[in-house]
Design a protein around this motif. Structure first.
Motif, mmCIF file in Angstrom:
data_model
loop_
_atom_site.group_PDB
_atom_site.id
_atom_site.type_symbol
_atom_site.label_atom_id
_atom_site.label_comp_id
_atom_site.label_asym_id
_atom_site.label_seq_id
_atom_site.Cartn_x
_atom_site.Cartn_y
_atom_site.Cartn_z
ATOM 1 N N VAL A 209 112.745 79.276 78.974
ATOM 2 C CA VAL A 209 113.633 78.517 79.886
ATOM 3 C C VAL A 209 113.206 77.045 79.867
ATOM 4 C CG1 VAL A 209 114.402 80.359 81.407
ATOM 5 C CG2 VAL A 209 112.155 79.369 81.763
ATOM 6 N N PRO A 210 113.481 76.334 78.793
ATOM 7 C CA PRO A 210 112.921 74.977 78.627
ATOM 8 C C PRO A 210 113.355 73.996 79.707
ATOM 9 C CG PRO A 210 114.606 75.439 76.964
ATOM 10 C CD PRO A 210 114.299 76.732 77.633
ATOM 11 N N TRP A 211 114.645 73.993 80.056
ATOM 12 C CA TRP A 211 115.122 72.984 81.003
ATOM 13 C C TRP A 211 114.595 73.265 82.413
ATOM 14 C CZ3 TRP A 211 116.285 69.379 77.998
ATOM 15 C CH2 TRP A 211 116.941 69.623 76.798
ATOM 16 N N VAL A 212 114.482 74.513 82.767
ATOM 17 C CA VAL A 212 113.902 74.857 84.069
ATOM 18 C C VAL A 212 112.430 74.463 84.112
ATOM 19 C CG1 VAL A 212 113.316 76.774 85.614
ATOM 20 C CG2 VAL A 212 115.533 76.744 84.446
ATOM 21 N N THR A 213 111.717 74.721 83.024
ATOM 22 C CA THR A 213 110.289 74.389 82.965
ATOM 23 C C THR A 213 110.074 72.889 83.062
ATOM 24 O OG1 THR A 213 110.004 76.321 81.520
ATOM 25 C CG2 THR A 213 108.159 74.783 81.679
ATOM 26 N N LEU A 214 110.958 72.102 82.454
ATOM 27 C CA LEU A 214 110.862 70.647 82.562
ATOM 28 C C LEU A 214 111.092 70.165 83.991
ATOM 29 C CD1 LEU A 214 112.724 69.360 79.367
ATOM 30 C CD2 LEU A 214 110.353 68.872 79.984
ATOM 31 N N ALA A 215 112.007 70.832 84.684
ATOM 32 C CA ALA A 215 112.376 70.371 86.018
ATOM 33 C C ALA A 215 111.390 70.791 87.097
ATOM 34 C CB ALA A 215 113.775 70.893 86.368
#
Length: 426
Positions: A209-215
Protein backbone atom coordinates in the motif's frame (compact mmCIF):
# COMPACT_ATOMS: atom_id res chain seq x y z
CA UNK A 1 11.02 18.48 20.00
CA UNK A 2 8.61 16.56 22.13
CA UNK A 3 8.29 19.55 24.43
CA UNK A 4 9.74 23.01 24.99
CA UNK A 5 12.78 21.51 26.69
CA UNK A 6 13.43 19.20 23.76
CA UNK A 7 13.12 22.01 21.23
CA UNK A 8 15.61 23.94 23.31
CA UNK A 9 18.05 21.07 23.11
CA UNK A 10 17.83 21.18 19.32
CA UNK A 11 18.38 24.92 19.27
CA UNK A 12 21.26 25.49 21.66
CA UNK A 13 23.78 28.13 20.68
CA UNK A 14 27.35 27.12 19.89
CA UNK A 15 29.02 28.78 21.69
CA UNK A 16 27.35 31.21 24.18
CA UNK A 17 29.55 34.14 23.19
CA UNK A 18 27.79 34.11 19.83
CA UNK A 19 24.28 33.39 21.09
CA UNK A 20 22.54 35.65 18.58
CA UNK A 21 23.96 33.92 15.54
CA UNK A 22 23.31 30.34 16.71
CA UNK A 23 20.25 30.52 18.83
CA UNK A 24 18.41 27.93 16.80
CA UNK A 25 20.40 24.84 15.95
CA UNK A 26 19.29 22.46 13.32
CA UNK A 27 19.23 18.79 13.13
CA UNK A 28 21.16 17.09 11.48
CA UNK A 29 23.33 11.99 8.03
CA UNK A 30 24.31 10.01 5.14
CA UNK A 31 23.64 6.80 2.95
CA UNK A 32 23.88 5.74 -0.51
CA UNK A 33 21.26 4.84 -3.06
CA UNK A 34 20.93 4.27 -6.73
CA UNK A 35 17.98 6.32 -7.96
CA UNK A 36 16.52 5.47 -11.31
CA UNK A 37 16.50 8.07 -14.01
CA UNK A 38 14.21 6.69 -16.67
CA UNK A 39 13.41 9.08 -19.51
CA UNK A 40 9.66 8.47 -19.25
CA UNK A 41 7.03 7.26 -16.85
CA UNK A 42 6.57 4.00 -18.71
CA UNK A 43 10.22 3.31 -19.41
CA UNK A 44 12.39 1.92 -16.60
CA UNK A 45 15.89 3.23 -16.10
CA UNK A 46 18.85 1.19 -17.17
CA UNK A 47 20.15 -0.93 -14.27
CA UNK A 48 23.17 0.45 -12.46
CA UNK A 49 26.25 -1.70 -12.33
CA UNK A 50 26.69 -3.18 -8.87
CA UNK A 51 29.15 -1.19 -6.74
CA UNK A 52 29.06 1.94 -8.92
CA UNK A 53 28.50 5.06 -6.81
CA UNK A 54 25.80 7.53 -7.72
CA UNK A 55 27.60 10.86 -7.63
CA UNK A 56 24.35 12.81 -7.55
CA UNK A 57 23.57 11.27 -4.17
CA UNK A 58 27.13 11.88 -3.02
CA UNK A 59 26.64 15.55 -3.91
CA UNK A 60 23.37 15.76 -1.96
CA UNK A 61 24.97 14.16 1.09
CA UNK A 62 27.96 16.49 1.00
CA UNK A 63 25.72 19.55 0.59
CA UNK A 64 23.63 18.41 3.54
CA UNK A 65 26.69 18.13 5.80
CA UNK A 66 28.05 21.52 4.75
CA UNK A 67 24.64 23.11 5.25
CA UNK A 68 24.35 21.65 8.77
CA UNK A 69 27.74 23.06 9.82
CA UNK A 70 26.97 26.48 8.34
CA UNK A 71 23.56 26.59 9.98
CA UNK A 72 24.94 25.66 13.38
CA UNK A 73 27.48 28.45 13.08
CA UNK A 74 25.26 31.26 11.78
CA UNK A 75 21.74 30.21 12.80
CA UNK A 76 20.28 31.49 9.52
CA UNK A 77 16.66 30.34 9.58
CA UNK A 78 16.29 30.56 5.81
CA UNK A 79 18.84 27.77 5.24
CA UNK A 80 16.49 24.86 6.11
CA UNK A 81 14.00 26.28 3.62
CA UNK A 82 16.60 26.39 0.86
CA UNK A 83 17.91 22.89 1.57
CA UNK A 84 16.26 20.70 4.25
CA UNK A 85 19.33 18.61 4.97
CA UNK A 86 17.89 15.99 7.25
CA UNK A 87 14.85 15.22 5.13
CA UNK A 88 17.19 14.71 2.18
CA UNK A 89 19.55 12.51 4.16
CA UNK A 90 16.81 10.32 5.56
CA UNK A 91 15.42 9.88 2.05
CA UNK A 92 18.83 8.80 0.76
CA UNK A 93 19.15 6.40 3.69
CA UNK A 94 15.71 4.94 3.01
CA UNK A 95 16.57 4.41 -0.63
CA UNK A 96 19.79 2.62 0.23
CA UNK A 97 18.03 0.51 2.86
CA UNK A 98 15.40 -0.61 0.35
CA UNK A 99 18.11 -1.64 -2.09
CA UNK A 100 20.01 -3.52 0.60
CA UNK A 101 16.93 -5.43 1.76
CA UNK A 102 17.16 -7.61 -1.31
CA UNK A 103 19.43 -9.55 1.08
CA UNK A 104 18.23 -11.16 4.35
CA UNK A 105 16.90 -8.45 6.66
CA UNK A 106 18.81 -9.53 9.78
CA UNK A 107 22.16 -9.28 8.01
CA UNK A 108 21.30 -5.85 6.56
CA UNK A 109 20.24 -4.47 9.96
CA UNK A 110 23.39 -5.86 11.59
CA UNK A 111 25.52 -4.24 8.89
CA UNK A 112 23.83 -0.86 9.37
CA UNK A 113 24.27 -1.01 13.15
CA UNK A 114 27.91 -1.97 12.74
CA UNK A 115 28.48 1.14 10.62
CA UNK A 116 26.48 3.45 12.89
CA UNK A 117 27.40 2.49 16.44
CA UNK A 118 31.23 2.39 16.63
CA UNK A 119 31.62 6.09 15.64
CA UNK A 120 29.05 6.93 18.31
CA UNK A 121 30.88 4.81 20.89
CA UNK A 122 34.09 6.69 20.18
CA UNK A 123 32.23 10.00 20.48
CA UNK A 124 30.61 8.85 23.72
CA UNK A 125 33.88 7.65 25.21
CA UNK A 126 35.37 11.12 24.77
CA UNK A 127 32.31 13.19 25.68
CA UNK A 128 31.16 11.13 28.69
CA UNK A 129 34.70 11.10 30.08
CA UNK A 130 34.94 14.87 29.64
CA UNK A 131 31.57 15.41 31.33
CA UNK A 132 32.61 13.27 34.31
CA UNK A 133 35.92 15.12 34.61
CA UNK A 134 33.96 18.39 34.55
CA UNK A 135 31.74 17.47 37.47
CA UNK A 136 28.95 15.31 36.05
CA UNK A 137 28.07 12.07 37.81
CA UNK A 138 25.37 9.82 39.32
CA UNK A 139 24.27 12.45 41.84
CA UNK A 140 24.02 15.30 39.32
CA UNK A 141 20.39 14.51 38.48
CA UNK A 142 19.34 13.30 41.95
CA UNK A 143 18.66 9.73 40.73
CA UNK A 144 21.95 7.80 40.95
CA UNK A 145 20.47 4.39 40.13
CA UNK A 146 18.63 5.68 37.06
CA UNK A 147 21.81 7.48 35.97
CA UNK A 148 23.70 4.22 35.65
CA UNK A 149 20.86 2.58 33.80
CA UNK A 150 20.46 5.41 31.30
CA UNK A 151 24.14 5.16 30.38
CA UNK A 152 23.08 2.11 28.33
CA UNK A 153 21.65 4.53 25.76
CA UNK A 154 25.26 5.51 24.96
CA UNK A 155 25.68 1.90 23.81
CA UNK A 156 22.38 1.47 21.96
CA UNK A 157 20.63 4.84 21.39
CA UNK A 158 17.03 3.66 21.41
CA UNK A 159 16.42 6.86 23.39
CA UNK A 160 18.45 10.01 23.96
CA UNK A 161 21.68 9.24 25.86
CA UNK A 162 22.01 11.10 29.19
CA UNK A 163 24.14 14.23 29.32
CA UNK A 164 24.98 17.04 31.72
CA UNK A 165 22.75 20.10 31.60
CA UNK A 166 25.34 22.28 33.28
CA UNK A 167 28.90 21.55 34.36
CA UNK A 168 31.84 23.61 35.62
CA UNK A 169 33.11 24.47 32.14
CA UNK A 170 36.67 23.38 32.96
CA UNK A 171 37.33 26.34 35.24
CA UNK A 172 35.50 28.76 32.96
CA UNK A 173 37.33 27.91 29.74
CA UNK A 174 34.12 26.52 28.22
CA UNK A 175 30.49 27.58 28.66
CA UNK A 176 28.66 25.74 31.45
CA UNK A 177 26.28 24.29 28.85
CA UNK A 178 29.02 22.88 26.62
CA UNK A 179 27.90 19.27 27.16
CA UNK A 180 24.32 20.08 26.18
CA UNK A 181 25.61 21.78 23.05
CA UNK A 182 27.88 19.00 21.79
CA UNK A 183 25.29 16.19 22.15
CA UNK A 184 22.74 17.91 19.87
CA UNK A 185 23.59 15.60 16.90
CA UNK A 186 22.68 12.44 18.84
CA UNK A 187 18.98 12.82 17.99
CA UNK A 188 19.81 11.79 14.43
CA UNK A 189 21.45 8.52 15.45
CA UNK A 190 18.43 7.65 17.58
CA UNK A 191 15.99 8.33 14.73
CA UNK A 192 18.18 6.53 12.18
CA UNK A 193 18.39 3.48 14.44
CA UNK A 194 14.61 3.20 14.69
CA UNK A 195 14.19 3.60 10.92
CA UNK A 196 16.71 0.83 10.31
CA UNK A 197 15.03 -1.54 12.79
CA UNK A 198 11.58 -0.95 11.26
CA UNK A 199 12.66 -0.86 7.61
CA UNK A 200 11.77 -4.50 6.74
CA UNK A 201 8.17 -3.83 7.84
CA UNK A 202 8.10 -0.42 6.16
CA UNK A 203 9.33 -1.88 2.86
CA UNK A 204 6.61 -4.54 2.91
CA UNK A 205 4.01 -1.82 3.43
CA UNK A 206 5.49 0.29 0.62
CA UNK A 207 5.15 -2.66 -1.76
CA UNK A 208 1.56 -3.41 -0.72
CA UNK A 209 0.00 0.00 0.00
CA UNK A 210 2.57 2.60 -1.12
CA UNK A 211 0.40 5.73 -1.05
CA UNK A 212 -1.05 4.93 2.37
CA UNK A 213 2.44 4.23 3.72
CA UNK A 214 3.66 7.59 2.41
CA UNK A 215 0.77 9.42 4.03
CA UNK A 216 0.82 7.75 7.45
CA UNK A 217 3.92 9.57 8.88
CA UNK A 218 2.53 12.96 7.83
CA UNK A 219 -0.87 12.18 9.35
CA UNK A 220 0.75 10.99 12.58
CA UNK A 221 2.91 14.11 12.67
CA UNK A 222 -0.22 16.26 12.36
CA UNK A 223 -1.85 14.36 15.23
CA UNK A 224 1.20 14.55 17.51
CA UNK A 225 1.59 18.29 16.87
CA UNK A 226 -2.10 19.16 17.07
CA UNK A 227 -1.86 20.20 20.70
CA UNK A 228 -4.14 17.34 21.75
CA UNK A 229 -1.27 14.99 22.62
CA UNK A 230 1.08 15.36 25.56
CA UNK A 231 4.52 15.41 23.96
CA UNK A 232 6.57 15.19 27.12
CA UNK A 233 8.83 12.22 27.79
CA UNK A 234 11.34 10.09 25.94
CA UNK A 235 8.78 8.04 24.02
CA UNK A 236 7.07 11.08 22.54
CA UNK A 237 10.42 12.67 21.71
CA UNK A 238 11.34 9.61 19.64
CA UNK A 239 7.86 9.43 18.09
CA UNK A 240 7.99 13.09 17.06
CA UNK A 241 11.31 12.68 15.25
CA UNK A 242 10.15 9.43 13.64
CA UNK A 243 6.99 11.00 12.21
CA UNK A 244 8.75 14.22 11.16
CA UNK A 245 11.10 12.45 8.75
CA UNK A 246 9.27 9.15 8.25
CA UNK A 247 7.66 10.31 5.01
CA UNK A 248 11.08 11.19 3.58
CA UNK A 249 12.47 7.76 4.52
CA UNK A 250 9.46 6.01 2.96
CA UNK A 251 9.70 8.21 -0.14
CA UNK A 252 13.33 7.12 -0.55
CA UNK A 253 12.19 3.50 -0.35
CA UNK A 254 9.36 4.10 -2.83
CA UNK A 255 11.78 5.75 -5.24
CA UNK A 256 14.15 2.79 -5.04
CA UNK A 257 11.21 0.47 -5.71
CA UNK A 258 10.41 2.44 -8.88
CA UNK A 259 7.15 3.90 -7.62
CA UNK A 260 7.86 7.39 -8.92
CA UNK A 261 8.59 6.02 -12.40
CA UNK A 262 5.17 4.43 -12.57
CA UNK A 263 3.31 7.72 -12.39
CA UNK A 264 3.14 10.35 -15.16
CA UNK A 265 6.16 12.62 -15.24
CA UNK A 266 4.13 15.79 -14.72
CA UNK A 267 2.62 14.64 -11.39
CA UNK A 268 5.58 15.30 -9.06
CA UNK A 269 6.47 18.77 -10.48
CA UNK A 270 2.80 19.70 -10.26
CA UNK A 271 2.20 18.34 -6.76
CA UNK A 272 5.47 19.29 -5.03
CA UNK A 273 4.88 23.09 -5.13
CA UNK A 274 1.51 22.56 -3.44
CA UNK A 275 3.17 20.48 -0.71
CA UNK A 276 5.84 23.16 -0.25
CA UNK A 277 3.18 25.84 -0.04
CA UNK A 278 1.40 23.84 2.68
CA UNK A 279 4.63 23.47 4.62
CA UNK A 280 5.37 27.18 4.37
CA UNK A 281 1.82 28.03 5.47
CA UNK A 282 2.20 25.80 8.53
CA UNK A 283 5.49 27.50 9.34
CA UNK A 284 3.95 30.96 9.19
CA UNK A 285 1.09 29.92 11.47
CA UNK A 286 3.43 28.59 14.17
CA UNK A 287 4.33 30.75 17.20
CA UNK A 288 7.65 32.59 16.84
CA UNK A 289 10.12 32.05 19.68
CA UNK A 290 12.32 35.01 18.75
CA UNK A 291 10.81 37.89 16.70
CA UNK A 292 14.34 39.03 15.78
CA UNK A 293 14.94 35.78 13.91
CA UNK A 294 11.47 34.96 12.68
CA UNK A 295 9.91 31.54 12.03
CA UNK A 296 12.38 28.65 12.26
CA UNK A 297 11.51 25.50 10.33
CA UNK A 298 13.62 23.40 12.72
CA UNK A 299 11.35 24.34 15.64
CA UNK A 300 8.05 23.42 13.90
CA UNK A 301 7.95 19.63 13.36
CA UNK A 302 4.83 19.43 11.20
CA UNK A 303 5.96 22.25 8.92
CA UNK A 304 9.38 20.63 8.66
CA UNK A 305 7.81 17.26 7.81
CA UNK A 306 5.68 18.70 5.00
CA UNK A 307 8.36 21.04 3.61
CA UNK A 308 11.04 18.32 3.64
CA UNK A 309 8.67 15.91 1.91
CA UNK A 310 8.01 18.41 -0.90
CA UNK A 311 11.73 19.12 -1.42
CA UNK A 312 12.62 15.42 -1.43
CA UNK A 313 9.90 14.76 -4.01
CA UNK A 314 11.55 17.23 -6.38
CA UNK A 315 15.12 16.06 -5.75
CA UNK A 316 14.26 12.39 -6.29
CA UNK A 317 12.20 13.27 -9.35
CA UNK A 318 15.24 14.99 -10.90
CA UNK A 319 17.64 12.20 -9.91
CA UNK A 320 20.14 12.43 -12.81
CA UNK A 321 22.10 9.39 -11.53
CA UNK A 322 25.70 10.35 -12.34
CA UNK A 323 28.25 7.57 -12.60
CA UNK A 324 30.84 10.24 -13.44
CA UNK A 325 30.95 13.85 -12.40
CA UNK A 326 29.74 16.47 -14.85
CA UNK A 327 32.78 18.50 -15.86
CA UNK A 328 31.87 21.60 -13.79
CA UNK A 329 31.81 19.44 -10.64
CA UNK A 330 34.98 17.44 -11.25
CA UNK A 331 37.08 19.93 -9.27
CA UNK A 332 35.01 19.21 -6.14
CA UNK A 333 35.47 15.44 -6.33
CA UNK A 334 38.04 15.38 -3.53
CA UNK A 335 36.09 17.26 -0.88
CA UNK A 336 32.79 15.54 -1.77
CA UNK A 337 34.40 12.11 -1.57
CA UNK A 338 36.03 13.01 1.75
CA UNK A 339 32.73 14.20 3.24
CA UNK A 340 30.95 11.04 2.12
CA UNK A 341 33.68 8.83 3.53
CA UNK A 342 33.57 10.64 6.88
CA UNK A 343 29.90 11.71 7.05
CA UNK A 344 29.20 10.35 10.54
CA UNK A 345 32.43 11.76 11.95
CA UNK A 346 31.78 15.24 10.55
CA UNK A 347 28.23 15.16 11.81
CA UNK A 348 29.09 14.02 15.34
CA UNK A 349 32.13 16.22 15.92
CA UNK A 350 31.28 19.51 14.22
CA UNK A 351 29.40 20.84 17.28
CA UNK A 352 32.43 20.03 19.44
CA UNK A 353 34.57 22.03 17.02
CA UNK A 354 32.19 24.99 17.15
CA UNK A 355 32.13 24.96 20.95
CA UNK A 356 35.91 24.85 21.06
CA UNK A 357 36.17 28.03 19.00
CA UNK A 358 35.08 30.13 21.98
CA UNK A 359 38.14 29.58 24.24
CA UNK A 360 40.45 29.88 21.23
CA UNK A 361 38.95 33.20 20.14
CA UNK A 362 38.95 34.43 23.75
CA UNK A 363 42.71 34.02 23.79
CA UNK A 364 42.98 36.28 20.76
CA UNK A 365 40.93 38.95 22.53
CA UNK A 366 43.60 38.91 25.25
CA UNK A 367 46.34 39.47 22.67
CA UNK A 368 47.25 43.19 22.39
CA UNK A 369 48.01 43.07 18.67
CA UNK A 370 44.83 41.16 17.80
CA UNK A 371 42.73 43.45 19.98
CA UNK A 372 44.21 46.57 18.41
CA UNK A 373 44.23 45.53 14.75
CA UNK A 374 41.95 42.49 14.27
CA UNK A 375 38.79 43.36 16.16
CA UNK A 376 36.92 43.40 12.84
CA UNK A 377 37.90 39.76 12.38
CA UNK A 378 37.24 38.67 15.97
CA UNK A 379 33.71 40.07 15.87
CA UNK A 380 32.90 38.57 12.47
CA UNK A 381 30.37 35.73 12.31
CA UNK A 382 32.63 34.02 9.80
CA UNK A 383 35.65 33.82 12.09
CA UNK A 384 34.33 30.99 14.34
CA UNK A 385 33.62 28.96 11.20
CA UNK A 386 37.15 29.55 9.93
CA UNK A 387 38.50 28.38 13.29
CA UNK A 388 36.15 25.38 13.40
CA UNK A 389 37.14 23.99 9.99
CA UNK A 390 40.69 22.95 11.01
CA UNK A 391 39.25 21.52 14.24
CA UNK A 392 36.84 19.40 12.19
CA UNK A 393 39.75 18.23 10.05
CA UNK A 394 41.60 17.32 13.25
CA UNK A 395 38.59 15.27 14.36
CA UNK A 396 38.67 13.47 10.99
CA UNK A 397 42.31 12.59 11.54
CA UNK A 398 41.78 11.42 15.13
CA UNK A 399 38.46 9.59 14.86
CA UNK A 400 37.56 9.15 11.18
CA UNK A 401 39.33 5.80 10.90
CA UNK A 402 36.57 4.30 13.09
CA UNK A 403 34.20 4.57 10.14
CA UNK A 404 36.59 2.52 8.02
CA UNK A 405 36.95 -0.12 10.73
CA UNK A 406 33.18 -0.26 11.24
CA UNK A 407 32.67 -0.78 7.49
CA UNK A 408 35.41 -3.46 7.42
CA UNK A 409 37.60 -1.30 5.21
CA UNK A 410 41.30 -0.72 5.55
CA UNK A 411 41.57 2.25 7.96
CA UNK A 412 42.77 5.43 6.29
CA UNK A 413 43.93 8.57 8.02
CA UNK A 414 42.56 11.04 5.48
CA UNK A 415 40.63 9.49 2.56
CA UNK A 416 41.11 12.34 0.11
CA UNK A 417 41.23 10.80 -3.40
CA UNK A 418 44.28 11.25 -5.53
CA UNK A 419 43.85 12.12 -9.15
CA UNK A 420 45.68 9.97 -11.66
CA UNK A 421 47.34 12.11 -14.32
CA UNK A 422 45.63 11.98 -17.66
CA UNK A 423 42.50 10.35 -16.28
CA UNK A 424 39.16 12.03 -15.70
CA UNK A 425 37.92 11.81 -12.11
CA UNK A 426 35.20 9.26 -11.59
Amino acid sequence: MADNETVQLRTISVPEAFVRRTEHLDKPGRPDAAPDAGPGAEQPAAPRARGVRDRYLDLLRALALVRVVIYHNFGWTWLPLVFPSMGVMFALAGSLMARSLSRPAFGVIRSRLRRLLPPMWMFGAVVVTAMILDGWGPHSEGHPHWWWGKLAFWVLPLSTPPFAGTVHGFSGHLPHSWAEQVVVPLWYLRAYLWYVLLSPLMLKLVRRVPWVTLAVPLVLSAVLNSGLVDQSGRVMETATDFTTFGACWVLGMAHQEGLLRRIPQYVVPSLAPLVLAAGFWLLQRAPVDDPRIGPDLEAVPLAQAVWSFGCVMLLLHLSPSWERWPKPLERFNGVITLLNSRAVTVYLWHCVALVMTEPLIDQLWNNHFAYAHLRWLLTSQWFPLLVAIPLIVLALLLFGWVEDAAAKRRPRLFPYPRRVKGRRRA
